[in-house]
Motif scaffolding. Structure first.
Motif, PDB file in Angstrom:
ATOM      1  N   ILE A   3       2.939 -30.061  33.344  1.00  0.00           N
ATOM      2  CA  ILE A   3       3.111 -31.306  32.588  1.00  0.00           C
ATOM      3  C   ILE A   3       3.023 -31.031  31.093  1.00  0.00           C
ATOM      4  O   ILE A   3       3.753 -31.624  30.289  1.00  0.00           O
ATOM      5  CB  ILE A   3       2.073 -32.361  33.048  1.00  0.00           C
ATOM      6  CG1 ILE A   3       2.420 -32.813  34.471  1.00  0.00           C
ATOM      7  CG2 ILE A   3       2.048 -33.551  32.092  1.00  0.00           C
ATOM      8  CD1 ILE A   3       1.433 -33.765  35.095  1.00  0.00           C
ATOM      9  N   ASP A   4       2.165 -30.108  30.694  1.00  0.00           N
ATOM     10  CA  ASP A   4       2.124 -29.694  29.287  1.00  0.00           C
ATOM     11  C   ASP A   4       3.474 -29.127  28.854  1.00  0.00           C
ATOM     12  O   ASP A   4       3.971 -29.431  27.759  1.00  0.00           O
ATOM     13  CB  ASP A   4       1.039 -28.621  29.071  1.00  0.00           C
ATOM     14  CG  ASP A   4      -0.331 -29.226  28.779  1.00  0.00           C
ATOM     15  OD1 ASP A   4      -0.391 -30.422  28.407  1.00  0.00           O
ATOM     16  OD2 ASP A   4      -1.335 -28.502  28.928  1.00  0.00           O
ATOM     17  N   ASP A   5       4.061 -28.296  29.704  1.00  0.00           N
ATOM     18  CA  ASP A   5       5.374 -27.722  29.390  1.00  0.00           C
ATOM     19  C   ASP A   5       6.424 -28.825  29.236  1.00  0.00           C
ATOM     20  O   ASP A   5       7.262 -28.779  28.329  1.00  0.00           O
ATOM     21  CB  ASP A   5       5.820 -26.755  30.491  1.00  0.00           C
ATOM     22  CG  ASP A   5       5.001 -25.463  30.501  1.00  0.00           C
ATOM     23  OD1 ASP A   5       4.329 -25.182  29.491  1.00  0.00           O
ATOM     24  OD2 ASP A   5       5.040 -24.754  31.527  1.00  0.00           O
ATOM     25  N   ILE A   6       6.386 -29.796  30.137  1.00  0.00           N
ATOM     26  CA  ILE A   6       7.345 -30.904  30.088  1.00  0.00           C
ATOM     27  C   ILE A   6       7.162 -31.711  28.806  1.00  0.00           C
ATOM     28  O   ILE A   6       8.139 -32.005  28.105  1.00  0.00           O
ATOM     29  CB  ILE A   6       7.190 -31.810  31.327  1.00  0.00           C
ATOM     30  CG1 ILE A   6       7.665 -31.079  32.583  1.00  0.00           C
ATOM     31  CG2 ILE A   6       7.950 -33.114  31.149  1.00  0.00           C
ATOM     32  CD1 ILE A   6       7.377 -31.820  33.887  1.00  0.00           C
ATOM     33  N   LEU A   7       5.921 -32.051  28.489  1.00  0.00           N
ATOM     34  CA  LEU A   7       5.656 -32.842  27.276  1.00  0.00           C
ATOM     35  C   LEU A   7       6.055 -32.062  26.032  1.00  0.00           C
ATOM     36  O   LEU A   7       6.581 -32.635  25.067  1.00  0.00           O
ATOM     37  CB  LEU A   7       4.180 -33.239  27.218  1.00  0.00           C
ATOM     38  CG  LEU A   7       3.724 -34.288  28.243  1.00  0.00           C
ATOM     39  CD1 LEU A   7       2.211 -34.458  28.189  1.00  0.00           C
ATOM     40  CD2 LEU A   7       4.420 -35.629  27.982  1.00  0.00           C
ATOM     41  N   GLY A   8       5.829 -30.752  26.042  1.00  0.00           N
ATOM     42  CA  GLY A   8       6.235 -29.932  24.899  1.00  0.00           C
ATOM     43  C   GLY A   8       7.743 -29.932  24.725  1.00  0.00           C
ATOM     44  O   GLY A   8       8.259 -30.042  23.602  1.00  0.00           O
ATOM     45  N   SER A   9       8.450 -29.814  25.841  1.00  0.00           N
ATOM     46  CA  SER A   9       9.915 -29.831  25.792  1.00  0.00           C
ATOM     47  C   SER A   9      10.429 -31.168  25.273  1.00  0.00           C
ATOM     48  O   SER A   9      11.324 -31.212  24.409  1.00  0.00           O
ATOM     49  CB  SER A   9      10.475 -29.560  27.193  1.00  0.00           C
ATOM     50  OG  SER A   9      11.873 -29.728  27.221  1.00  0.00           O
ATOM     51  N   LEU A  10       9.872 -32.254  25.791  1.00  0.00           N
ATOM     52  CA  LEU A  10      10.316 -33.584  25.368  1.00  0.00           C
ATOM     53  C   LEU A  10       9.984 -33.832  23.895  1.00  0.00           C
ATOM     54  O   LEU A  10      10.746 -34.496  23.182  1.00  0.00           O
ATOM     55  CB  LEU A  10       9.674 -34.663  26.242  1.00  0.00           C
ATOM     56  CG  LEU A  10      10.077 -34.644  27.728  1.00  0.00           C
ATOM     57  CD1 LEU A  10       9.371 -35.770  28.476  1.00  0.00           C
ATOM     58  CD2 LEU A  10      11.590 -34.768  27.888  1.00  0.00           C
ATOM     59  N   SER A  11       8.867 -33.285  23.438  1.00  0.00           N
ATOM     60  CA  SER A  11       8.500 -33.443  22.030  1.00  0.00           C
ATOM     61  C   SER A  11       9.484 -32.713  21.122  1.00  0.00           C
ATOM     62  O   SER A  11       9.891 -33.240  20.079  1.00  0.00           O
ATOM     63  CB  SER A  11       7.080 -32.922  21.807  1.00  0.00           C
ATOM     64  OG  SER A  11       6.711 -33.052  20.452  1.00  0.00           O
ATOM     65  N   TYR A  53      11.310 -35.457  35.833  1.00  0.00           N
ATOM     66  CA  TYR A  53      10.302 -34.565  36.398  1.00  0.00           C
ATOM     67  C   TYR A  53       8.900 -35.045  36.059  1.00  0.00           C
ATOM     68  O   TYR A  53       7.999 -35.007  36.899  1.00  0.00           O
ATOM     69  CB  TYR A  53      10.495 -33.145  35.851  1.00  0.00           C
ATOM     70  CG  TYR A  53      11.411 -32.275  36.671  1.00  0.00           C
ATOM     71  CD1 TYR A  53      10.926 -31.561  37.763  1.00  0.00           C
ATOM     72  CD2 TYR A  53      12.756 -32.143  36.351  1.00  0.00           C
ATOM     73  CE1 TYR A  53      11.756 -30.731  38.514  1.00  0.00           C
ATOM     74  CE2 TYR A  53      13.607 -31.323  37.094  1.00  0.00           C
ATOM     75  CZ  TYR A  53      13.102 -30.617  38.177  1.00  0.00           C
ATOM     76  OH  TYR A  53      13.928 -29.817  38.921  1.00  0.00           O
ATOM     77  N   LEU A  54       8.690 -35.479  34.831  1.00  0.00           N
ATOM     78  CA  LEU A  54       7.365 -35.959  34.431  1.00  0.00           C
ATOM     79  C   LEU A  54       6.938 -37.110  35.325  1.00  0.00           C
ATOM     80  O   LEU A  54       5.830 -37.122  35.877  1.00  0.00           O
ATOM     81  CB  LEU A  54       7.393 -36.407  32.958  1.00  0.00           C
ATOM     82  CG  LEU A  54       6.101 -37.053  32.452  1.00  0.00           C
ATOM     83  CD1 LEU A  54       4.963 -36.046  32.434  1.00  0.00           C
ATOM     84  CD2 LEU A  54       6.310 -37.646  31.056  1.00  0.00           C
ATOM     85  N   ASN A  55       7.814 -38.078  35.495  1.00  0.00           N
ATOM     86  CA  ASN A  55       7.478 -39.258  36.290  1.00  0.00           C
ATOM     87  C   ASN A  55       7.232 -38.867  37.750  1.00  0.00           C
ATOM     88  O   ASN A  55       6.315 -39.376  38.401  1.00  0.00           O
ATOM     89  CB  ASN A  55       8.605 -40.280  36.184  1.00  0.00           C
ATOM     90  CG  ASN A  55       8.162 -41.672  36.572  1.00  0.00           C
ATOM     91  OD1 ASN A  55       7.210 -42.205  36.017  1.00  0.00           O
ATOM     92  ND2 ASN A  55       8.816 -42.242  37.560  1.00  0.00           N
ATOM     93  N   TYR A  56       8.033 -37.941  38.261  1.00  0.00           N
ATOM     94  CA  TYR A  56       7.879 -37.529  39.661  1.00  0.00           C
ATOM     95  C   TYR A  56       6.573 -36.769  39.885  1.00  0.00           C
ATOM     96  O   TYR A  56       5.849 -37.036  40.848  1.00  0.00           O
ATOM     97  CB  TYR A  56       9.069 -36.662  40.092  1.00  0.00           C
ATOM     98  CG  TYR A  56       8.897 -36.113  41.485  1.00  0.00           C
ATOM     99  CD1 TYR A  56       8.879 -36.970  42.589  1.00  0.00           C
ATOM    100  CD2 TYR A  56       8.734 -34.746  41.702  1.00  0.00           C
ATOM    101  CE1 TYR A  56       8.709 -36.471  43.870  1.00  0.00           C
ATOM    102  CE2 TYR A  56       8.569 -34.243  42.986  1.00  0.00           C
ATOM    103  CZ  TYR A  56       8.557 -35.109  44.065  1.00  0.00           C
ATOM    104  OH  TYR A  56       8.382 -34.627  45.332  1.00  0.00           O
ATOM    105  N   TYR A  57       6.251 -35.838  38.994  1.00  0.00           N
ATOM    106  CA  TYR A  57       5.019 -35.066  39.190  1.00  0.00           C
ATOM    107  C   TYR A  57       3.785 -35.959  39.093  1.00  0.00           C
ATOM    108  O   TYR A  57       2.798 -35.733  39.793  1.00  0.00           O
ATOM    109  CB  TYR A  57       4.940 -33.927  38.173  1.00  0.00           C
ATOM    110  CG  TYR A  57       5.818 -32.746  38.522  1.00  0.00           C
ATOM    111  CD1 TYR A  57       6.317 -32.582  39.807  1.00  0.00           C
ATOM    112  CD2 TYR A  57       6.150 -31.783  37.569  1.00  0.00           C
ATOM    113  CE1 TYR A  57       7.120 -31.499  40.137  1.00  0.00           C
ATOM    114  CE2 TYR A  57       6.952 -30.695  37.897  1.00  0.00           C
ATOM    115  CZ  TYR A  57       7.437 -30.567  39.180  1.00  0.00           C
ATOM    116  OH  TYR A  57       8.224 -29.496  39.508  1.00  0.00           O
ATOM    117  N   LEU A  58       3.828 -36.964  38.252  1.00  0.00           N
ATOM    118  CA  LEU A  58       2.704 -37.901  38.183  1.00  0.00           C
ATOM    119  C   LEU A  58       2.638 -38.744  39.449  1.00  0.00           C
ATOM    120  O   LEU A  58       1.552 -39.066  39.938  1.00  0.00           O
ATOM    121  CB  LEU A  58       2.828 -38.792  36.947  1.00  0.00           C
ATOM    122  CG  LEU A  58       2.639 -38.057  35.619  1.00  0.00           C
ATOM    123  CD1 LEU A  58       2.972 -38.979  34.457  1.00  0.00           C
ATOM    124  CD2 LEU A  58       1.215 -37.546  35.487  1.00  0.00           C
TER     125      LEU A  58
END
Length: 354
Positions: A27-35, A338-343
């Motif tokens: 999730i950190d990787d995803i948030l970093g990418s989206l940022s 992916y973020l929404n699904y993993y949560l």
């Protein structure tokens, strides 16, 4: 329930195996990418075209849904939610500027698709299902069978933007025949799915009304979505098997974006996420960047103007830094999914349907 638990465990093991870390790290990787993608939008909001902006709105819808349902599990998770909230606020500001630019740069296209230029238009899945390999076409056409001009017209008839104050949810025979045609490949397939998704999000009922074909008598809108996504799953599996090229990465990510938003959880494969993330340019934050193409941009855009319907990938635009507006839009939308699904996977009440 035990099967669902085993499925969750398998997903978490796969995530850890692929990422080399925990789900929190993914999730950190995803948030970093989206940022990084948000920073790109902040810099390029005047130049990204409507199709690119649409992907960011889908990402924003997924981000806001993730924030709304974020599990209150531990301090690390809550810190990640705080990061997501700040990211959503940044997007609100930059998307407003991007929409203003689209309105100025392409007023006709803007007017026709204004209703979808809002995160609130998009419906994020609350339950999940899987595709069905038995629905894969026995043969697929080699050429696209979707005409972009007709496709845009069909979408405006659903949205009610085909004229000023037009009636929405109109389905003509040419539109229905095109959008329910079997055997279409690549972008034709994803745009057929998009038609049904926009129809549902707009609140249109009876998209199939008037279809008198006996062979389609029991077909529902969900039936078509499952058929399309089952074939899009097969297409993605073939692309991975053959070695995913840069030329095919756009349609690969578009399939994940569209079918993920349609509620098919098996598109959110951990190794497919890594395929997307590694295609983000670390320097500028976009996707589909080809530095060698920068000098060709003027010639490409001239060719696009001379042949506006030569491809079905809607209105592509290569930005001054060599970034693809369309590819960036579909990538950020897919990663947001992916973020929404993993949560969702952390929430026992919202696990995939078996």
């Amino acid at each position: 329930m035990r099967a669902a638990g085993l499925q969750l465990a398998a997903v978490l093991v796969l995530i850890a195996a692929v990422s080399g870390g925990s789900q929190a790290e993914v999730i950190d990787d995803i948030l970093g990418s989206l940022s990084r993608a948000a920073s790109f939008l902040e810099r390029q909001h005047e130049h990204i075209n409507l199709d690119g902006v649409l992907g960011y709105f889908m990402m924003q819808a997924e981000l806001k849904e993730a924030i709304r349902t974020w599990p209150h599990s531990d301090p690390v998770s809550w810190a990640q939610r705080t990061t997501a909230v700040a990211l959503a606020k940044r997007l609100d500001q930059s998307l407003e500027k991007a929409v203003t630019a689209v309105q100025q740069n392409d007023p006709k296209y803007y007017r026709e698709f204004e209703p979808v230029l809002s995160w609130s238009f998009y419906v994020i899945p609350q339950t999940w299902r899987a595709t069905d390999p038995s629905l894969v076409y026995s043969s697929t056409m080699t050429n696209e069978c979707y005409d972009e001009q007709l496709g845009d017209k069909c979408l405006t008839l659903l949205l009610g933007t085909w004229k000023m104050n037009g009636t929405p949810c109109i389905v003509t025979k040419p539109c229905r025949d095109t959008m329910t045609r079997f055997g279409c490949p690549h972008y034709s397939l994803s745009h057929q799915l998009l038609y049904f998704m926009i129809g549902k999000m707009k609140g249109c009922t009876n998209l199939l009304k008037g279809d008198t074909r006996a062979s389609r008598a029991n077909m529902t809108e969900h039936s078509y979505k499952k058929i399309f996504c089952s074939n899009m799953m097969k297409a993605n599996q073939d692309l991975i098997r053959d070695g995913l090229t840069e030329q095919m990465a756009d349609i690969f990510m578009e399939n994940i974006l569209m079918c993920g938003m349609a509620g098919f959880s098996d598109f959110y494969k951990a190794d497919w996420l890594q395929q997307i993330l590694r295609r983000q340019d670390e320097e500028v934050g976009c996707f589909g960047r080809d530095k060698s193409i920068i000098s060709q941009i003027i010639g490409d855009e001239l060719l696009e103007e001379l042949q506006p319907h030569r491809r079905v990938k809607r209105r592509e635009k290569i930005l001054p830094d060599g970034c693809s507006s369309h590819t960036t839009g579909v990538a950020v939308g897919a990663v947001g999914g992916y973020l929404n699904y993993y949560l969702t996977e952390q929430d026992i009440t919202k696990r995939p349907l078996s």
